[in-house]
Design a protein around this motif. Structure first.
Motif, PDB file in Angstrom:
ATOM      1  N   ASN A  24       0.833  -1.196   0.000  1.00  0.00           N
ATOM      2  CA  ASN A  24       0.000   0.000   0.000  1.00  0.00           C
ATOM      3  C   ASN A  24       0.874   1.255   0.000  1.00  0.00           C
ATOM      4  O   ASN A  24       0.615   2.191  -0.760  1.00  0.00           O
ATOM      5  CB  ASN A  24      -0.926   0.010   1.226  1.00  0.00           C
ATOM      6  CG  ASN A  24      -2.284  -0.618   0.937  1.00  0.00           C
ATOM      7  OD1 ASN A  24      -3.089  -0.069   0.187  1.00  0.00           O
ATOM      8  ND2 ASN A  24      -2.523  -1.776   1.522  1.00  0.00           N
ATOM      9  N   LEU A  25       1.890   1.262   0.843  1.00  0.00           N
ATOM     10  CA  LEU A  25       2.771   2.435   0.911  1.00  0.00           C
ATOM     11  C   LEU A  25       3.495   2.641  -0.426  1.00  0.00           C
ATOM     12  O   LEU A  25       3.581   3.764  -0.932  1.00  0.00           O
ATOM     13  CB  LEU A  25       3.789   2.269   2.046  1.00  0.00           C
ATOM     14  CG  LEU A  25       3.212   2.422   3.460  1.00  0.00           C
ATOM     15  CD1 LEU A  25       4.191   1.904   4.496  1.00  0.00           C
ATOM     16  CD2 LEU A  25       2.872   3.888   3.739  1.00  0.00           C
ATOM     17  N   GLU A  26       3.992   1.551  -1.005  1.00  0.00           N
ATOM     18  CA  GLU A  26       4.652   1.605  -2.321  1.00  0.00           C
ATOM     19  C   GLU A  26       3.703   2.190  -3.365  1.00  0.00           C
ATOM     20  O   GLU A  26       4.061   3.060  -4.146  1.00  0.00           O
ATOM     21  CB  GLU A  26       5.031   0.183  -2.776  1.00  0.00           C
ATOM     22  CG  GLU A  26       6.216  -0.416  -2.057  1.00  0.00           C
ATOM     23  CD  GLU A  26       7.534   0.034  -2.692  1.00  0.00           C
ATOM     24  OE1 GLU A  26       7.487   0.665  -3.769  1.00  0.00           O
ATOM     25  OE2 GLU A  26       8.590  -0.244  -2.085  1.00  0.00           O
ATOM     26  N   PHE A  27       2.483   1.668  -3.349  1.00  0.00           N
ATOM     27  CA  PHE A  27       1.495   2.074  -4.351  1.00  0.00           C
ATOM     28  C   PHE A  27       1.216   3.573  -4.275  1.00  0.00           C
ATOM     29  O   PHE A  27       1.278   4.286  -5.270  1.00  0.00           O
ATOM     30  CB  PHE A  27       0.202   1.266  -4.162  1.00  0.00           C
ATOM     31  CG  PHE A  27      -0.921   1.704  -5.055  1.00  0.00           C
ATOM     32  CD1 PHE A  27      -0.965   1.307  -6.387  1.00  0.00           C
ATOM     33  CD2 PHE A  27      -1.924   2.550  -4.581  1.00  0.00           C
ATOM     34  CE1 PHE A  27      -1.989   1.722  -7.226  1.00  0.00           C
ATOM     35  CE2 PHE A  27      -2.947   2.965  -5.416  1.00  0.00           C
ATOM     36  CZ  PHE A  27      -2.980   2.555  -6.734  1.00  0.00           C
ATOM     37  N   PHE A  28       0.911   4.052  -3.054  1.00  0.00           N
ATOM     38  CA  PHE A  28       0.592   5.474  -2.924  1.00  0.00           C
ATOM     39  C   PHE A  28       1.823   6.336  -3.228  1.00  0.00           C
ATOM     40  O   PHE A  28       1.697   7.412  -3.804  1.00  0.00           O
ATOM     41  CB  PHE A  28      -0.001   5.782  -1.544  1.00  0.00           C
ATOM     42  CG  PHE A  28      -1.453   5.395  -1.458  1.00  0.00           C
ATOM     43  CD1 PHE A  28      -2.441   6.242  -1.951  1.00  0.00           C
ATOM     44  CD2 PHE A  28      -1.836   4.169  -0.925  1.00  0.00           C
ATOM     45  CE1 PHE A  28      -3.782   5.878  -1.907  1.00  0.00           C
ATOM     46  CE2 PHE A  28      -3.176   3.802  -0.878  1.00  0.00           C
ATOM     47  CZ  PHE A  28      -4.149   4.653  -1.366  1.00  0.00           C
ATOM     48  N   GLY A  29       3.009   5.855  -2.882  1.00  0.00           N
ATOM     49  CA  GLY A  29       4.223   6.588  -3.197  1.00  0.00           C
ATOM     50  C   GLY A  29       4.392   6.741  -4.703  1.00  0.00           C
ATOM     51  O   GLY A  29       4.674   7.831  -5.212  1.00  0.00           O
ATOM     52  N   ARG A  30       4.187   5.650  -5.420  1.00  0.00           N
ATOM     53  CA  ARG A  30       4.349   5.712  -6.882  1.00  0.00           C
ATOM     54  C   ARG A  30       3.284   6.576  -7.524  1.00  0.00           C
ATOM     55  O   ARG A  30       3.546   7.323  -8.477  1.00  0.00           O
ATOM     56  CB  ARG A  30       4.334   4.300  -7.465  1.00  0.00           C
ATOM     57  CG  ARG A  30       5.625   3.562  -7.117  1.00  0.00           C
ATOM     58  CD  ARG A  30       5.519   2.106  -7.359  1.00  0.00           C
ATOM     59  NE  ARG A  30       5.481   1.790  -8.785  1.00  0.00           N
ATOM     60  CZ  ARG A  30       5.524   0.548  -9.254  1.00  0.00           C
ATOM     61  NH1 ARG A  30       5.608  -0.479  -8.416  1.00  0.00           N
ATOM     62  NH2 ARG A  30       5.484   0.315 -10.540  1.00  0.00           N
ATOM     63  N   LEU A  31       2.062   6.485  -6.965  1.00  0.00           N
ATOM     64  CA  LEU A  31       0.959   7.306  -7.471  1.00  0.00           C
ATOM     65  C   LEU A  31       1.308   8.797  -7.405  1.00  0.00           C
ATOM     66  O   LEU A  31       0.976   9.575  -8.289  1.00  0.00           O
ATOM     67  CB  LEU A  31      -0.269   7.030  -6.595  1.00  0.00           C
ATOM     68  CG  LEU A  31      -1.639   7.238  -7.177  1.00  0.00           C
ATOM     69  CD1 LEU A  31      -1.833   6.340  -8.387  1.00  0.00           C
ATOM     70  CD2 LEU A  31      -2.689   6.890  -6.124  1.00  0.00           C
ATOM     71  N   PHE A  32       2.006   9.190  -6.343  1.00  0.00           N
ATOM     72  CA  PHE A  32       2.389  10.589  -6.184  1.00  0.00           C
ATOM     73  C   PHE A  32       3.757  10.882  -6.797  1.00  0.00           C
ATOM     74  O   PHE A  32       4.328  11.943  -6.558  1.00  0.00           O
ATOM     75  CB  PHE A  32       2.365  10.978  -4.696  1.00  0.00           C
ATOM     76  CG  PHE A  32       0.974  11.268  -4.187  1.00  0.00           C
ATOM     77  CD1 PHE A  32       0.374  12.498  -4.451  1.00  0.00           C
ATOM     78  CD2 PHE A  32       0.258  10.324  -3.488  1.00  0.00           C
ATOM     79  CE1 PHE A  32      -0.907  12.779  -4.000  1.00  0.00           C
ATOM     80  CE2 PHE A  32      -1.021  10.594  -3.032  1.00  0.00           C
ATOM     81  CZ  PHE A  32      -1.604  11.820  -3.288  1.00  0.00           C
ATOM     82  N   GLY A  33       4.308   9.927  -7.546  1.00  0.00           N
ATOM     83  CA  GLY A  33       5.547  10.173  -8.260  1.00  0.00           C
ATOM     84  C   GLY A  33       6.784  10.280  -7.369  1.00  0.00           C
ATOM     85  O   GLY A  33       7.746  10.967  -7.708  1.00  0.00           O
ATOM     86  N   VAL A  34       6.765   9.635  -6.219  1.00  0.00           N
ATOM     87  CA  VAL A  34       7.939   9.648  -5.348  1.00  0.00           C
ATOM     88  C   VAL A  34       8.924   8.609  -5.874  1.00  0.00           C
ATOM     89  O   VAL A  34       8.550   7.446  -6.068  1.00  0.00           O
ATOM     90  CB  VAL A  34       7.535   9.295  -3.893  1.00  0.00           C
ATOM     91  CG1 VAL A  34       8.743   9.380  -2.970  1.00  0.00           C
ATOM     92  CG2 VAL A  34       6.416  10.209  -3.405  1.00  0.00           C
TER      93      VAL A  34
END
Lengths: 301, 242
Positions: A96-106
């Motif tokens: 989940n953390l990976e997913f949201f991070g990638r979604l925000f372009g981190v």
């Protein structure tokens, strides 16, 4: 500087007014609470601030930008934790953390660093491989908060993050918010629990789409005018019925262990002694301080 | 009204309820408080006859719950703040539906229902679609739905969570009225402001009774101002924060 500025905001769902003439200033670096019961308009207001509501009346600025015109820029800079569980239950904590991070372009390196940092305050690291759906309610809320923070926003907006969570986990959640504040993050948070007001630096009390009170919790309680008494009795029901029959009293509340009596003017001991003579089960009385719920009730009137 | 003696419930090697001895009087408003996993729900399910104890006895309204679970179910009503009403039905139709669910005829239930309706000031709302009722009246209606079969005992599950303070206080006046007329009221909640309305509360921790008593006396003996502070002191907020 204000991180959120709302001016004369109005919104209706069809003919049903959800917000009326809402004005709000959220200063940087504080915990700001929106406090009100279900269906008061808290979620609508939060959605408008998060650029998710096409309002036609009024104005909102978030981090100095207009919420209608600059939604993309605002979304990149704020973290939003919606009311309903926003996570993917069949992904693990880490995913989940990976997913949201990638979604925000981190990027991957920063993502790793941020995740480690978020684990430090959430204590979720031992559960990194566990599916989000298998976490307790309190842990799910901590994970949702972490996902809202993965792109290091300067403002987070949390919609009833402690709803349905047991009191111990609620306390822990608030202590996390206080440590985020120490790191300079501004926090706008809504709650239906009046007793959580004291966790906030500033609050707005909301009822039926309108702001009915604004200020620091201490200021709001200090502005409460009137007298509140706690009455003790061996037979509360009997005493309650006796007091109910006294026509001069309207603000009377029976609790499980005491009766609260509110009055616009001070009540003399001789009045209580007189009552005691007529109703001997009245065992004692003392003046008490109003709670946030008492303040809210008075402002509703 | 309710008595448990050495009540135990195990799930495998996990002890969910550990040697609980409880006595709840008729016409009492009794609150079950506890963090998740403290054993609250397991206890309530056993009291309702929905779960068999591993050992120990439970008597509800003079009936042995393990031997007569069906009779016990008929002597209690259950209200939850969430999902208890059908929003598309009118108030009166919800009442008819619940009367059917409890297996009694409308004719037999009518007198009792009529008196509840007037007692709770619901007359003018019965013809409206339930989803259109103000929150406070929805709650009263769901309470009446739990009382259509005139049970001596009623269970309330977080009955006023999230409700505005005015509606909440009015609702508790209704509850107090019920208790005054002899109904026993069991409240299960996370919300410490609801605990303030109970005559006695039980705080459970790891399946055991931690404290039990009148809210005012508990607050005074533990030197705290609110039930919230008492609960955190007992249920160990210090552990959670460290």
């Amino acid at each position: 500087m204000n991180v959120v500025l709302v001016k004369e905001l109005g919104f209706a769902y069809g003919l049903q007014a959800a917000l009326q003439n809402v004005n709000l200033e959220v200063p940087e670096g504080l915990i700001y609470g929106l406090i009100g019961p279900d269906s008061a308009g808290k979620t609508t207001l939060i959605r408008a601030i998060c650029t998710l509501l096409p309002y036609k009346q009024g104005m909102i600025e978030v981090l100095g930008r207009d919420a209608l015109k600059n939604s993309a820029a605002i979304r990149a800079q704020i973290g939003y934790m919606p009311q309903r569980f926003s996570l993917y239950k069949d992904l693990s904590v880490e995913q989940n953390l990976e997913f949201f991070g990638r979604l925000f372009g981190v990027n991957s390196q920063t993502r790793g660093q941020n995740m480690e940092k978020l684990y430090r305050f959430s204590h979720l690291k031992p559960f990194a491989k566990r599916l989000a759906g298998n976490l307790s309610g309190g842990m799910q809320q901590k994970l949702a908060l972490s996902c809202a923070l993965i792109h290091t926003p300067s403002l987070i907006v949390l919609d009833e993050p402690t709803f349905g969570v047991d009191p111990v986990s609620r306390m822990e959640f608030w202590s996390i918010l206080h440590s985020l504040k120490q790191e300079g993050i501004s926090i706008l948070v809504s709650t239906p629990y009046m007793d959580e007001a004291e966790q906030c630096d500033l609050i707005s009390l909301i009822d039926k789409g309108q702001i009915i009170g604004q200020g620091s919790p201490a200021d709001i309680l200090a502005a409460w005018s009137g007298w509140l008494y706690r009455l003790k009795s061996s037979d509360l029901q009997n005493l309650y019925r006796f007091l109910k029959a006294q026509s001069c009293l309207d603000d009377l509340q029976l609790f499980g262990g005491e009766i609260h009596l509110g009055s616009d003017s001070q009540l003399s001991d001789s009045l209580f002694i007189n009552w005691q003579r007529q109703c001997p089960c009245l065992e004692g009385w003392e003046q008490i301080q109003p709670s946030m719920e008492d303040a809210f009730l008075k402002m509703m009137k | 009204m309710i008595e448990t003696i050495n009540l135990n419930r195990k799930f495998g090697s996990f002890t969910a309820v550990d040697n609980l001895n409880l006595k709840i009087d008729k016409a009492e408003i009794f609150g079950f408080l506890g963090a998740n996993g403290a054993g609250k729900t397991t206890t309530l399910r056993m009291l309702c006859g929905l779960l068999t104890p591993t050992s120990g006895t439970i008597t509800v309204n003079g009936l042995n719950v393990v031997k007569n679970p069906e009779a016990v179910k008929r002597s209690l009503g259950y209200m939850s703040q969430k999902f208890s009403l059908y929003g598309d039905l009118r108030g009166i139709e919800n009442l008819q539906f619940y009367t059917g669910i409890y297996g009694i005829s409308w004719t037999a239930a009518k007198t009792n229902i009529k008196s509840l309706i007037s007692q709770f000031d619901l007359d003018k709302y019965l013809k409206l679609k339930t989803s259109e009722l103000p929150m406070g009246y929805k709650q009263r209606l769901s309470l009446v739905c739990a009382l259509v079969h005139n049970p001596p005992l009623v269970f309330l599950d977080e009955p006023t969570s999230g409700v505005d303070p005015k509606a909440r206080r009015e609702f508790w006046q209704v509850i107090n009225e019920l208790a005054y007329r002899g109904k026993t009221v069991i409240v299960s909640t996370h919300f410490m402001d609801e605990a303030e309305y109970c005559n006695r509360v039980l705080i459970m921790q790891a399946g055991r009774e931690e404290v039990c008593g009148n809210p005012l006396q508990l607050k005074q003996s533990h030197r705290v101002a609110t039930m919230q502070q008492l609960f955190l002191k007992i249920a160990g907020a210090d552990n959670a924060q460290s």
